[in-house]
Scaffold this motif. Sequence first.
Motif, mmCIF file in Angstrom:
data_model
loop_
_atom_site.group_PDB
_atom_site.id
_atom_site.type_symbol
_atom_site.label_atom_id
_atom_site.label_comp_id
_atom_site.label_asym_id
_atom_site.label_seq_id
_atom_site.Cartn_x
_atom_site.Cartn_y
_atom_site.Cartn_z
ATOM 1 N N LEU A 194 -5.303 1.973 -16.259
ATOM 2 C CA LEU A 194 -6.429 2.781 -15.781
ATOM 3 C C LEU A 194 -7.717 2.470 -16.558
ATOM 4 O O LEU A 194 -8.801 2.416 -15.971
ATOM 5 N N LEU A 216 -13.178 9.286 -13.882
ATOM 6 C CA LEU A 216 -11.793 9.708 -13.680
ATOM 7 C C LEU A 216 -10.790 8.709 -14.245
ATOM 8 O O LEU A 216 -9.882 9.108 -14.992
ATOM 9 N N PRO A 217 -10.870 7.414 -13.923
ATOM 10 C CA PRO A 217 -9.893 6.487 -14.513
ATOM 11 C C PRO A 217 -9.952 6.438 -16.034
ATOM 12 O O PRO A 217 -8.925 6.290 -16.696
ATOM 13 N N LEU A 224 -8.197 9.752 -17.216
ATOM 14 C CA LEU A 224 -6.749 9.651 -17.035
ATOM 15 C C LEU A 224 -6.145 8.616 -17.972
ATOM 16 O O LEU A 224 -5.039 8.811 -18.503
ATOM 17 N N THR A 257 -3.101 15.742 -16.143
ATOM 18 C CA THR A 257 -3.466 14.542 -15.375
ATOM 19 C C THR A 257 -3.263 14.767 -13.878
ATOM 20 O O THR A 257 -4.044 14.278 -13.057
ATOM 21 N N GLU A 311 -6.359 14.319 -11.277
ATOM 22 C CA GLU A 311 -6.280 13.323 -10.215
ATOM 23 C C GLU A 311 -6.190 13.978 -8.841
ATOM 24 O O GLU A 311 -6.793 13.505 -7.873
ATOM 25 N N GLY A 343 -8.998 13.663 -6.007
ATOM 26 C CA GLY A 343 -8.574 13.090 -4.738
ATOM 27 C C GLY A 343 -8.906 13.997 -3.568
ATOM 28 O O GLY A 343 -9.338 13.533 -2.505
ATOM 29 N N GLY A 393 -4.586 9.404 -4.220
ATOM 30 C CA GLY A 393 -4.855 10.066 -5.486
ATOM 31 C C GLY A 393 -4.428 11.524 -5.464
ATOM 32 O O GLY A 393 -3.839 12.033 -6.424
ATOM 33 N N GLY A 423 -1.403 13.127 -7.714
ATOM 34 C CA GLY A 423 -1.726 14.302 -8.512
ATOM 35 C C GLY A 423 -0.764 15.445 -8.248
ATOM 36 O O GLY A 423 -0.316 16.127 -9.181
ATOM 37 N N GLY A 470 -11.701 9.729 -6.381
ATOM 38 C CA GLY A 470 -10.338 10.200 -6.170
ATOM 39 C C GLY A 470 -9.395 9.053 -5.893
ATOM 40 O O GLY A 470 -8.906 8.885 -4.789
#
Length: 212
Positions: free
Chosen positions: A56, A71-72, A75, A108, A112, A116, A136, A140, A210
């Motif tokens: 990620l 986000l990546p 995460l 997480t 996610e 998403g 995503g 999640g 997402g």
Amino acid sequence: MSAAPAARAFEVRHVQLARAFFAAIAAVMVTFSSDHSAAVGLSVFSGFAIASGLVLLLAAWLVYPAGSRALPVLLGVLSAAAGMIGGLPPLRSTVMFFVLVIVWALVTGLFEGIAGFRAFRRAPVHSVARGVARDGLTVGVFGVLLALGTLLVSPQYALEYYIEDAHQSFTLTGITIAVGLFGGYAAIVAVYLAIAGFSPRRDPAPIEDGHA
């Protein structure tokens, strides 16, 4: 006449396939191990989380454009940190497995899943961005379900049973169930992301936050 933007060497599908690969390894290790102790469970989780986190973090720069990297990165950092904690031998206890997996999966999964869901609502119908957002959201949800399922298992649970054919007594413990739940989660995520990664993409829609 402006030039078309250069195609990226790596796409979301590559992130999905890489995540699926490491999830599959974790699932196989849990499935074919006769030892479902906290030490083994945390060892497998640690490798899975660190590898997924690195995927990620690399994807944040190799795949996602500026403005879609939060986000990546988040995460990736959370997963890598959880993996490093689980990789410390002195901390490998039953309680640590439950706490670490529940917190990681819940946090997480929520991040996610919510990202998403928001991206899914914004994306045009039948677009690639909508499909990526759906993936995503689904991953999640899997994470949240893992957290809730593990939360329902008591670390102190122990059930003695006897198998006639084996002429041997066995004990089903809470940690055995919890490690099995993680293995099941890894297997489901591996299959889902592999299918998503190999699915054809029909348009070059911009990447949303997402992701899967």
